[in-house]
Design a protein around this motif. Structure first.
Motif, PDB file in Angstrom:
ATOM      1  N   VAL A  10      26.514  49.437  45.153  1.00 24.80           N
ATOM      2  CA  VAL A  10      27.326  48.627  46.065  1.00 24.80           C
ATOM      3  C   VAL A  10      28.380  47.928  45.206  1.00 24.80           C
ATOM      4  O   VAL A  10      28.048  47.156  44.297  1.00 24.80           O
ATOM      5  CB  VAL A  10      26.478  47.568  46.809  1.00 24.80           C
ATOM      6  N   VAL A  11      29.637  48.211  45.491  1.00 27.43           N
ATOM      7  CA  VAL A  11      30.732  47.670  44.684  1.00 27.43           C
ATOM      8  C   VAL A  11      31.412  46.501  45.407  1.00 27.43           C
ATOM      9  O   VAL A  11      31.836  46.634  46.550  1.00 27.43           O
ATOM     10  CB  VAL A  11      31.792  48.772  44.389  1.00 27.43           C
ATOM     11  N   GLN A  25      32.737  33.523  47.235  1.00 33.56           N
ATOM     12  CA  GLN A  25      32.863  34.775  47.981  1.00 33.56           C
ATOM     13  C   GLN A  25      31.884  35.817  47.451  1.00 33.56           C
ATOM     14  O   GLN A  25      31.212  36.509  48.226  1.00 33.56           O
ATOM     15  CB  GLN A  25      34.295  35.309  47.873  1.00 33.56           C
ATOM     16  N   ALA A  26      31.799  35.918  46.129  1.00 31.13           N
ATOM     17  CA  ALA A  26      30.888  36.890  45.513  1.00 31.13           C
ATOM     18  C   ALA A  26      29.430  36.549  45.803  1.00 31.13           C
ATOM     19  O   ALA A  26      28.606  37.435  46.059  1.00 31.13           O
ATOM     20  CB  ALA A  26      31.135  36.929  44.004  1.00 31.13           C
ATOM     21  N   LEU A  27      29.115  35.252  45.784  1.00 33.38           N
ATOM     22  CA  LEU A  27      27.741  34.807  46.052  1.00 33.38           C
ATOM     23  C   LEU A  27      27.341  35.136  47.480  1.00 33.38           C
ATOM     24  O   LEU A  27      26.217  35.605  47.733  1.00 33.38           O
ATOM     25  CB  LEU A  27      27.636  33.296  45.799  1.00 33.38           C
ATOM     26  N   ALA A  34      22.795  44.188  47.685  1.00 27.54           N
ATOM     27  CA  ALA A  34      22.519  44.220  46.245  1.00 27.54           C
ATOM     28  C   ALA A  34      23.749  44.747  45.497  1.00 27.54           C
ATOM     29  O   ALA A  34      23.909  45.956  45.308  1.00 27.54           O
ATOM     30  CB  ALA A  34      21.310  45.106  45.964  1.00 27.54           C
ATOM     31  N   VAL A  35      24.626  43.822  45.079  1.00 26.65           N
ATOM     32  CA  VAL A  35      25.852  44.216  44.367  1.00 26.65           C
ATOM     33  C   VAL A  35      25.495  44.804  43.010  1.00 26.65           C
ATOM     34  O   VAL A  35      24.770  44.193  42.223  1.00 26.65           O
ATOM     35  CB  VAL A  35      26.787  43.000  44.182  1.00 26.65           C
ATOM     36  N   GLY A  36      26.036  46.006  42.740  1.00 28.80           N
ATOM     37  CA  GLY A  36      25.736  46.673  41.473  1.00 28.80           C
ATOM     38  C   GLY A  36      26.888  46.659  40.494  1.00 28.80           C
ATOM     39  O   GLY A  36      26.691  46.770  39.277  1.00 28.80           O
ATOM     40  N   SER A  37      28.114  46.511  41.008  1.00 29.10           N
ATOM     41  CA  SER A  37      29.285  46.494  40.127  1.00 29.10           C
ATOM     42  C   SER A  37      30.460  45.796  40.814  1.00 29.10           C
ATOM     43  O   SER A  37      30.442  45.572  42.027  1.00 29.10           O
ATOM     44  CB  SER A  37      29.687  47.924  39.725  1.00 29.10           C
ATOM     45  N   VAL A  38      31.472  45.458  40.017  1.00 28.15           N
ATOM     46  CA  VAL A  38      32.623  44.692  40.514  1.00 28.15           C
ATOM     47  C   VAL A  38      33.927  45.382  40.131  1.00 28.15           C
ATOM     48  O   VAL A  38      34.062  45.917  39.035  1.00 28.15           O
ATOM     49  CB  VAL A  38      32.617  43.251  39.938  1.00 28.15           C
ATOM     50  N   ILE A  39      34.895  45.353  41.054  1.00 30.90           N
ATOM     51  CA  ILE A  39      36.257  45.841  40.780  1.00 30.90           C
ATOM     52  C   ILE A  39      37.220  44.676  41.039  1.00 30.90           C
ATOM     53  O   ILE A  39      37.137  44.027  42.082  1.00 30.90           O
ATOM     54  CB  ILE A  39      36.639  47.036  41.679  1.00 30.90           C
ATOM     55  N   ILE A  40      38.108  44.395  40.085  1.00 32.15           N
ATOM     56  CA  ILE A  40      39.081  43.322  40.205  1.00 32.15           C
ATOM     57  C   ILE A  40      40.450  43.921  40.510  1.00 32.15           C
ATOM     58  O   ILE A  40      40.922  44.806  39.802  1.00 32.15           O
ATOM     59  CB  ILE A  40      39.186  42.496  38.898  1.00 32.15           C
ATOM     60  N   THR A  41      41.098  43.452  41.573  1.00 34.12           N
ATOM     61  CA  THR A  41      42.403  43.998  41.960  1.00 34.12           C
ATOM     62  C   THR A  41      43.525  42.961  41.797  1.00 34.12           C
ATOM     63  O   THR A  41      43.277  41.795  41.530  1.00 34.12           O
ATOM     64  CB  THR A  41      42.393  44.460  43.427  1.00 34.12           C
ATOM     65  N   LYS A  60      25.891  38.805  38.992  1.00 35.80           N
ATOM     66  CA  LYS A  60      25.161  39.354  37.827  1.00 35.80           C
ATOM     67  C   LYS A  60      25.359  40.870  37.732  1.00 35.80           C
ATOM     68  O   LYS A  60      24.449  41.615  37.370  1.00 35.80           O
ATOM     69  CB  LYS A  60      23.680  39.000  37.908  1.00 35.80           C
ATOM     70  N   ALA A  61      26.588  41.297  38.092  1.00 41.43           N
ATOM     71  CA  ALA A  61      26.942  42.721  38.057  1.00 41.43           C
ATOM     72  C   ALA A  61      28.157  42.906  37.152  1.00 41.43           C
ATOM     73  O   ALA A  61      29.026  42.040  37.078  1.00 41.43           O
ATOM     74  CB  ALA A  61      27.261  43.222  39.465  1.00 41.43           C
ATOM     75  N   PRO A  62      28.250  44.026  36.452  1.00 41.04           N
ATOM     76  CA  PRO A  62      29.366  44.255  35.523  1.00 41.04           C
ATOM     77  C   PRO A  62      30.659  44.670  36.228  1.00 41.04           C
ATOM     78  O   PRO A  62      30.632  45.255  37.308  1.00 41.04           O
ATOM     79  CB  PRO A  62      28.849  45.409  34.654  1.00 41.04           C
ATOM     80  N   ILE A  63      31.794  44.332  35.615  1.00 45.00           N
ATOM     81  CA  ILE A  63      33.095  44.804  36.100  1.00 45.00           C
ATOM     82  C   ILE A  63      33.266  46.234  35.593  1.00 45.00           C
ATOM     83  O   ILE A  63      33.083  46.504  34.401  1.00 45.00           O
ATOM     84  CB  ILE A  63      34.242  43.923  35.568  1.00 45.00           C
ATOM     85  N   ILE A  64      33.606  47.145  36.480  1.00 46.12           N
ATOM     86  CA  ILE A  64      33.757  48.546  36.054  1.00 46.12           C
ATOM     87  C   ILE A  64      35.215  49.012  36.042  1.00 46.12           C
ATOM     88  O   ILE A  64      35.598  49.852  35.227  1.00 46.12           O
ATOM     89  CB  ILE A  64      32.917  49.500  36.936  1.00 46.12           C
TER      90      ILE A  64
END
Length: 276
Positions: A10-11, A25-27, A34-41, A60-64
């Motif tokens: 889940v991104v 917002q992320a919280l 269950a957030v697994g990764s993050v994308i920043i735009t 607690k998910a990594p930026i990909i």
């Protein structure tokens, strides 16, 4: 949707311009799935991406990946060192040099240097240089790779280059190869063909003459001192003059001529490292 599809990942896609509000917002998103990764735009704007750290802390998910523009080529893999450097306002020289390499931008320009040294640098050469820069993506992205350039607005400079490209597209081969042919009649015809005012055509021609004279002086100076005939051998004062024409705030944001000298040395060091 997550319960029905049972996704592998889940991104969470975060707009970098919302800043520290990203944490809440992320919280809220994390509490639902269950957030697994993050994308920043939208990292091509004024935002540095500080809110991204809040999003990572909340999920607690990594930026990909990060988005630095509107096109598919502007969707990049996340690199910690480059991101932190940008966050601290130190730019990303290594990333810029890599972009130049990927876009096949000629750092040497041997043929062009020969023509320039012999006084034969033309509007066609100038157009090719602009095309090479545009291949690397939006001008704001390119300039934000330099230390201290974050937050500067390059939209006007970008529009000016696009305007000049359109004007040069309305020139004949003879005019591109021999700028001395230009006269009032030709300027008027180019103006009508490109859709821009005559004074904008004249502005381009004046910019061309300034660049031509500046680089020819550099070539002669380098030859006199036994340095390579290369635009990268320009002294900082010459580059500073050209920067002020493009955006008066650029030199100030770099920390003056001393900051520019430091950046030029850093670029030279990165290029040597990449050449190994």
């Amino acid at each position: 949707i997550a319960e029905a599809t049972e996704p592998n990942d889940v991104v969470f896609v975060m707009d970098s311009s919302i800043g520290q509000a990203a944490h809440d917002q992320a919280l809220a998103f994390k509490e639902k799935v269950a957030v697994g990764s993050v994308i920043i735009t939208k990292l091509d704007g004024h935002a540095k991406g500080g809110g991204a750290l809040s999003a990572v802390a909340a999920t607690k998910a990594p930026i990909i990946h990060i988005g630095t523009g509107e096109h598919i080529d502007d969707f990049e893999d996340f690199e910690v060192k480059a991101f932190v450097s940008r966050l601290l306002g130190k730019g990303n020289i290594a990333g810029l040099m890599e972009k130049m390499k990927e876009a096949d931008v000629d750092l040497e320009g041997a043929e062009m240097m020969k023509r320039l040294a012999s006084g034969q640098w033309t509007l066609r050469d100038m157009r090719e240089q602009f095309q090479a820069v545009m291949k690397m993506g939006p001008l704001s992205n390119i300039m934000n790779s330099f230390p201290g350039m974050q937050g500067l607005d390059f939209r006007e400079s970008s529009q000016r280059i696009k305007r000049w490209m359109t004007i040069m597209d309305s020139m004949t081969d003879a005019e591109l190869d021999e700028p001395k042919l230009m006269n009032n009649e030709r300027v008027l015809r180019i103006s009508m063909g490109s859709g821009y005012m005559p004074f904008e055509v004249i502005e381009l021609l004046e910019q061309f003459k300034m660049m031509q004279m500046t680089m020819q002086k550099t070539m002669k100076k380098n030859k006199k001192h036994g340095k390579p005939a290369d635009v990268r051998s320009m002294d900082s004062n010459t580059v500073a003059q050209m920067m002020s024409k493009m955006n008066p705030q650029m030199l100030q944001h770099l920390g003056g001529v001393q900051g520019l000298e430091h950046m030029m040395k850093e670029m030279e060091a990165v290029e040597k490292k990449m050449g190994k």
